[in-house]
Scaffold this motif. Structure first.
Motif, PDB file in Angstrom:
ATOM      1  N   GLY A   1      63.148  15.994 -61.409  1.00  0.00           N
ATOM      2  CA  GLY A   1      61.491  17.034 -61.156  1.00  0.00           C
ATOM      3  C   GLY A   1      62.020  17.729 -59.889  1.00  0.00           C
ATOM      4  O   GLY A   1      60.469  18.123 -58.779  1.00  0.00           O
ATOM      5  N   TRP A   2      63.338  17.338 -58.903  1.00  0.00           N
ATOM      6  CA  TRP A   2      62.991  17.688 -57.413  1.00  0.00           C
ATOM      7  C   TRP A   2      63.330  19.567 -57.698  1.00  0.00           C
ATOM      8  O   TRP A   2      64.619  19.397 -58.331  1.00  0.00           O
ATOM      9  CB  TRP A   2      64.844  16.925 -57.206  1.00  0.00           C
ATOM     10  CG  TRP A   2      64.161  15.263 -56.677  1.00  0.00           C
ATOM     11  CD1 TRP A   2      63.520  14.462 -56.959  1.00  0.00           C
ATOM     12  CD2 TRP A   2      65.316  14.704 -56.556  1.00  0.00           C
ATOM     13  NE1 TRP A   2      63.439  13.426 -56.696  1.00  0.00           N
ATOM     14  CE2 TRP A   2      64.785  13.805 -56.133  1.00  0.00           C
ATOM     15  CE3 TRP A   2      66.345  14.495 -55.840  1.00  0.00           C
ATOM     16  CZ2 TRP A   2      65.320  12.352 -55.224  1.00  0.00           C
ATOM     17  CZ3 TRP A   2      67.309  13.223 -55.460  1.00  0.00           C
ATOM     18  CH2 TRP A   2      66.342  12.382 -55.809  1.00  0.00           C
ATOM     19  N   SER A   3      63.285  19.761 -56.308  1.00  0.00           N
ATOM     20  CA  SER A   3      63.228  21.183 -56.961  1.00  0.00           C
ATOM     21  C   SER A   3      63.838  21.372 -55.467  1.00  0.00           C
ATOM     22  O   SER A   3      64.955  20.671 -54.940  1.00  0.00           O
ATOM     23  CB  SER A   3      62.092  21.963 -55.574  1.00  0.00           C
ATOM     24  OG  SER A   3      61.018  21.742 -56.949  1.00  0.00           O
ATOM     25  N   HIS A   4      65.072  21.849 -55.493  1.00  0.00           N
ATOM     26  CA  HIS A   4      65.715  22.868 -54.703  1.00  0.00           C
ATOM     27  C   HIS A   4      66.617  23.989 -53.813  1.00  0.00           C
ATOM     28  O   HIS A   4      66.032  25.560 -55.192  1.00  0.00           O
ATOM     29  CB  HIS A   4      67.745  22.202 -55.522  1.00  0.00           C
ATOM     30  CG  HIS A   4      68.027  22.304 -56.245  1.00  0.00           C
ATOM     31  ND1 HIS A   4      67.514  22.476 -57.867  1.00  0.00           N
ATOM     32  CD2 HIS A   4      68.660  23.950 -56.557  1.00  0.00           C
ATOM     33  CE1 HIS A   4      68.065  23.007 -58.538  1.00  0.00           C
ATOM     34  NE2 HIS A   4      69.013  23.892 -58.236  1.00  0.00           N
ATOM     35  N   ASP A   5      66.796  24.854 -52.572  1.00  0.00           N
ATOM     36  CA  ASP A   5      67.287  25.585 -52.223  1.00  0.00           C
ATOM     37  C   ASP A   5      69.008  25.687 -52.319  1.00  0.00           C
ATOM     38  O   ASP A   5      69.265  25.062 -51.365  1.00  0.00           O
ATOM     39  CB  ASP A   5      66.553  25.079 -51.184  1.00  0.00           C
ATOM     40  CG  ASP A   5      66.577  26.976 -50.230  1.00  0.00           C
ATOM     41  OD1 ASP A   5      67.901  27.781 -50.374  1.00  0.00           O
ATOM     42  OD2 ASP A   5      65.616  27.024 -49.223  1.00  0.00           O
ATOM     43  N   LEU A   6      69.201  26.731 -53.074  1.00  0.00           N
ATOM     44  CA  LEU A   6      70.746  26.569 -52.807  1.00  0.00           C
ATOM     45  C   LEU A   6      70.896  27.656 -51.195  1.00  0.00           C
ATOM     46  O   LEU A   6      72.378  26.493 -51.181  1.00  0.00           O
ATOM     47  CB  LEU A   6      70.778  27.699 -53.824  1.00  0.00           C
ATOM     48  CG  LEU A   6      71.133  27.357 -55.734  1.00  0.00           C
ATOM     49  CD1 LEU A   6      71.237  28.316 -56.226  1.00  0.00           C
ATOM     50  CD2 LEU A   6      71.970  25.418 -55.369  1.00  0.00           C
ATOM     51  N   ASN A   7      70.702  28.442 -51.076  1.00  0.00           N
ATOM     52  CA  ASN A   7      70.577  28.652 -49.643  1.00  0.00           C
ATOM     53  C   ASN A   7      70.705  27.756 -47.991  1.00  0.00           C
ATOM     54  O   ASN A   7      71.749  27.575 -48.027  1.00  0.00           O
ATOM     55  CB  ASN A   7      69.830  29.727 -49.149  1.00  0.00           C
ATOM     56  CG  ASN A   7      69.985  30.982 -50.713  1.00  0.00           C
ATOM     57  OD1 ASN A   7      70.965  31.614 -50.844  1.00  0.00           O
ATOM     58  ND2 ASN A   7      68.629  31.411 -50.425  1.00  0.00           N
ATOM     59  N   LYS A   8      69.460  26.545 -48.454  1.00  0.00           N
ATOM     60  CA  LYS A   8      69.875  25.791 -47.455  1.00  0.00           C
ATOM     61  C   LYS A   8      71.203  24.280 -48.239  1.00  0.00           C
ATOM     62  O   LYS A   8      70.793  23.666 -47.314  1.00  0.00           O
ATOM     63  CB  LYS A   8      68.795  25.324 -46.743  1.00  0.00           C
ATOM     64  CG  LYS A   8      67.941  26.324 -46.780  1.00  0.00           C
ATOM     65  CD  LYS A   8      66.143  25.641 -45.903  1.00  0.00           C
ATOM     66  CE  LYS A   8      66.006  27.225 -45.218  1.00  0.00           C
ATOM     67  NZ  LYS A   8      64.587  26.332 -44.737  1.00  0.00           N
TER      68      LYS A   8
END
Length: 273
Positions: free
Chosen positions: A224-231
């Motif tokens: 359930g981890w969210s991720h920021d593809l840009n960062k």
């Protein structure tokens, strides 16, 4: 035991052995219960007062059958069935050691049982199992591997466990090393969630010991981890302010220290229970 009964047991066993040599897993699964039932109907366990009066032949057949059953269980990825077979084999390995010649597979199976206990974090039982062996037997290659892995676990040297997956005395050991790594990975992930509000892809990959980016993103999604593809970082939305404060109060800035401490608490709880 009647001669005809023993002959029938030998016939059943040869059929089982032939199926196992061909790795016919389905046939082995059908033959194992048939041979078990036949041996039970013959009351094959020794009842004489003297070892010299006991017939070792049915014992050898039963022991070999159980050994095939243990390996068959691992082929089926059924570790609970494996555990049951090991429990039965211990009588033949230890109680009847004065009657039977030592099995070629004894150390392999007992070593695999140690790996099973280690992978399931049953450390109390792991150490109890070790106590039955004299010191010289602990140098056996099949026993040395789980002992070494347990030492790495106590040290927090998880990368050594990861690297050791290529150096195993038996292919079946890899099954339990994978399970052990999964257990460690879950503990690291839990600690990481508590220690950070976010973490870079590269650092998460290193901590979780997952080299392929797609694999560790999949693992992160399962947690359930969210991720920021840009960062290129994961964000832990489930990290509460209270959790962050508790982490800050400890002044533990090293994620390795945090992880080792959390795993240490888990091991101490295991000892208490």
């Amino acid at each position: 035991m009647a001669s005809s009964g023993l002959e029938k047991a030998v016939e059943f066993y040869k059929e089982l052995e032939a199926a196992w040599s061909k790795k016919d897993i389905k046939a082995v699964g059908k033959l194992l219960p048939k041979l078990k039932i036949h041996l039970l109907s013959l009351s094959f366990l020794p009842t004489g007062d003297k070892e010299s009066e006991m017939d070792s032949r049915p014992l050898l057949i039963a022991r070999s059958m159980l050994e095939i059953g243990a390996f068959w269980s691992l082929e089926c990825r059924d570790v609970f069935s494996f555990e049951r077979y090991v429990a039965q084999l211990k009588s033949y390995y230890f109680d009847y050691s004065g009657i039977l010649k030592e099995s070629d597979y004894m150390y392999s199976i007992l070593g695999l049982n140690l790996m099973h206990l280690l992978a399931r974090n049953r450390l109390g039982e792991f150490h109890t199992e070790l106590e039955v062996f004299p010191p010289e037997q602990l140098r056996n290659v099949y026993l040395k591997k789980p002992i070494m892995l347990e030492q790495f676990l106590m040290e927090g040297s998880y990368h050594k466990i990861y690297l050791s997956k290529e150096d195993i005395p038996d292919p079946y050991y890899s099954l339990f090393i994978v399970n052990l790594l999964n257990t460690i990975r879950d503990e690291i992930a839990k600690s990481t969630e508590k220690a950070y509000s976010s973490i870079s892809f590269s650092e998460a990959s290193r901590l979780l010991m997952i080299e392929d980016e797609a694999d560790f993103i999949k693992y992160a999604n399962e947690r359930g981890w969210s991720h920021d593809l840009n960062k290129r970082e994961f964000i832990f939305s489930n990290t509460s302010e209270q959790d962050k404060g508790e982490v800050a109060d400890t002044d533990l800035q090293s994620p390795r220290v945090i992880i080792q401490q959390c795993l240490g608490y888990a091991r101490e709880l295991e000892k208490i229970v």
